[in-house]
Design an enzyme around this catalytic site. Sequence first.
Site, PDB file in Angstrom:
ATOM      1  N   PRO A 120      24.016  27.454  43.807  1.00  0.00           N
ATOM      2  CA  PRO A 120      24.129  27.483  42.039  1.00  0.00           C
ATOM      3  C   PRO A 120      23.453  28.701  41.512  1.00  0.00           C
ATOM      4  O   PRO A 120      22.092  28.550  41.634  1.00  0.00           O
ATOM      5  CB  PRO A 120      23.760  26.267  41.678  1.00  0.00           C
TER       6      PRO A 120
ATOM      7  N   ASP B  38      18.399  30.870  42.882  1.00  0.00           N
ATOM      8  CA  ASP B  38      19.036  29.501  43.169  1.00  0.00           C
ATOM      9  C   ASP B  38      18.556  28.537  42.435  1.00  0.00           C
ATOM     10  O   ASP B  38      17.482  28.002  42.607  1.00  0.00           O
ATOM     11  CB  ASP B  38      18.903  29.405  44.927  1.00  0.00           C
ATOM     12  N   HIS B  39      19.326  27.868  41.630  1.00  0.00           N
ATOM     13  CA  HIS B  39      18.876  26.782  40.661  1.00  0.00           C
ATOM     14  C   HIS B  39      18.529  25.628  41.318  1.00  0.00           C
ATOM     15  O   HIS B  39      17.947  24.662  40.729  1.00  0.00           O
ATOM     16  CB  HIS B  39      19.901  26.443  39.595  1.00  0.00           C
ATOM     17  N   ARG B  40      18.951  25.378  42.603  1.00  0.00           N
ATOM     18  CA  ARG B  40      18.310  24.160  43.261  1.00  0.00           C
ATOM     19  C   ARG B  40      16.997  24.391  43.596  1.00  0.00           C
ATOM     20  O   ARG B  40      15.987  23.336  43.659  1.00  0.00           O
ATOM     21  CB  ARG B  40      18.935  24.059  44.527  1.00  0.00           C
TER      22      ARG B  40
ATOM     23  N   VAL C 258      14.739  26.705  42.037  1.00  0.00           N
ATOM     24  CA  VAL C 258      14.014  27.515  40.908  1.00  0.00           C
ATOM     25  C   VAL C 258      14.390  27.102  39.613  1.00  0.00           C
ATOM     26  O   VAL C 258      15.709  27.045  39.428  1.00  0.00           O
ATOM     27  CB  VAL C 258      14.101  29.026  40.907  1.00  0.00           C
TER      28      VAL C 258
END
Length: 552
Positions: free
Chosen positions: A348, A524-526, A528
């Site tokens: 994501p 990577d929004h998972r 950060v």
Amino acid sequence: MSEQEIKVPDLGGADEVEIIEIIVSEGDSVEEEDPILTVESDKASVELPAPAAGKITKITVKVGDKVKEGDVIGMLAASGDAGGSDDAGDDKSEQAEEKTEAPSEAKSEDTKSAPKKKKSGGSRTEVVKVPSLDGFEDVPVIEINVAEGDTVGEEDPLVTVESDKATMEIPSPYAGKIGKILVKEGDKLSEGSDLLEMTIEDDGDDEDESADSGDSAQADSQESKPEKPQGKQESEPQPQGSTYEPPSPGTKVHAGPAVRKLARELGADLTRVKGSGPKGRIVKDDVHAYVKSQLQQAQQGSGVATGSGIPGVKLPDFSQFGEIEREGMSRMMAATATNMQRSWLNVPHVTQFDDADITEMEDFRKAQKAAGEKRGVKMTPLPFLLKACAAALAELPQFNVSLDMERKEVVRKKYIHIGIAVDTPHGLMVPVIRDVDQKGLWELAAESAELAQKARDKQLKPAEMQGACFTITSLGGIGGTAFTPIVNTPEVAILGVSKASMKPVWDGKEFQPRLMLPLSLSYDHRAVNGADAARFTNLLTQLLGDIRTLLL
Ligand code: COA
């Protein structure tokens, strides 16, 4: 015009067969003998023909129904019989049924009466002959289901033949080992033709060598475990294209029972399989090739698309719009495409933008020109970016991780290696500079220039492209104001750098001309969160805005 029942004709010995396809719809006009529906026994698929020319007025069965000889499957308003008596229609129907009587399976009993050829030790070799084909002659072989050396069980299909009305599999009369195959695809077979040689293990009692070999084979087969033919499965199937049409209801599938059975066992949807046999017929190799390509795609990651239910991109025939030329992808291009798609679909992505004021940094950099010439190294903005990113990774270690989703673990790295994206004539390459935090600007300038040159010369060793924690992709030498780079997985962030330009910056009293460097941080929004990303670019703008802080 009279209406008559359409009945299931003699099925050549098969009791009950399943309807696998209804070819016509109510209202369709058909000619006599046109196929109306396809039924399938465990040995053969047969198309049931129209008993007369006319219009289909009713279909009373559906796919999956089981039918037997004499069952009514629909109604037909026969054309061309002006008198229109029902009797006449019935007569015609009877004739049609007789004419179209199709064998549902080749009779293996007949093949057992084949003469013996050789006998040696505990085994003997038989020439298997084509059994009764229920009146059909010169029927072409469309598929050979076994290969020399295969072990087969009694009744396993040896070859598939196809008349204009039916597809039949000739079953093995014995359990045994396939010897020489005496026919090839396209050969026309009639009853009594030599098919192949088979070696049959005797059970030790060979006193009735001249007696009914069928019985002894029966005994063999009872003792030997019937095995599935192996040869075809071992052979390398022809690879198919990686995109398949989505299944469309009513798609006509041309495949024999063994192929359908194989597809059921492997869970392959035959409407997606491209047939390579005559008239697009699907053969076993096509099913294997389809399954293989699906597995390969899934393993290589390119299958993420189809595996996750996203339909593949359907290509039109471009040549209809103008002249085209096709060229195979280089390995590097194919690998980059796979990696990009894998990353794009798995991660994501969010991109954080910021501008760094590099006015002083550029003054300093330009002042190093003479020193650079002395050293033989050109100082570009890249070493400053490397240093700033290394400092930011040390300060915000949540960017220096990889996610192990299988084990639900975060892998924290105690080293700072940074990849630099290099544009080369043969594609994008990402060499890695190790321990950036421990190197000075000149060392970084020299090393990045050397690695970029090696990349352009295709001289990079695999080890020089591995181990990065983070990547910098700089388009600053080319142009652009911002972009959204794709994270180079399994890293969790990448810094995109665009072209610096002079901008008016408000200093509280007035606008000042400042050289502003656009930064685009994709992450990577998972791993950060957005606040940390803003902290990261904040820190970069501070470090690049006052490079003295890089020393702290
Ligand atoms: N803004 C303005 N000018 C810039 C700049 C920036 N952000 N970055 C570099 N420049 C200038 C340099 O100072 C140099 O100018 P000069 O000759 O007047 O001093 C010129 O642009 C060319 O620099 P370059 O040779 O590209 O050196 P570099 O160290 O900045 O970059 C690479 C090295 C390997 C990163 C670069 O050559 C490259 O390949 N970039 C493309 C990467 C890519 O394709 N990314 C896309 C991935 S999807």
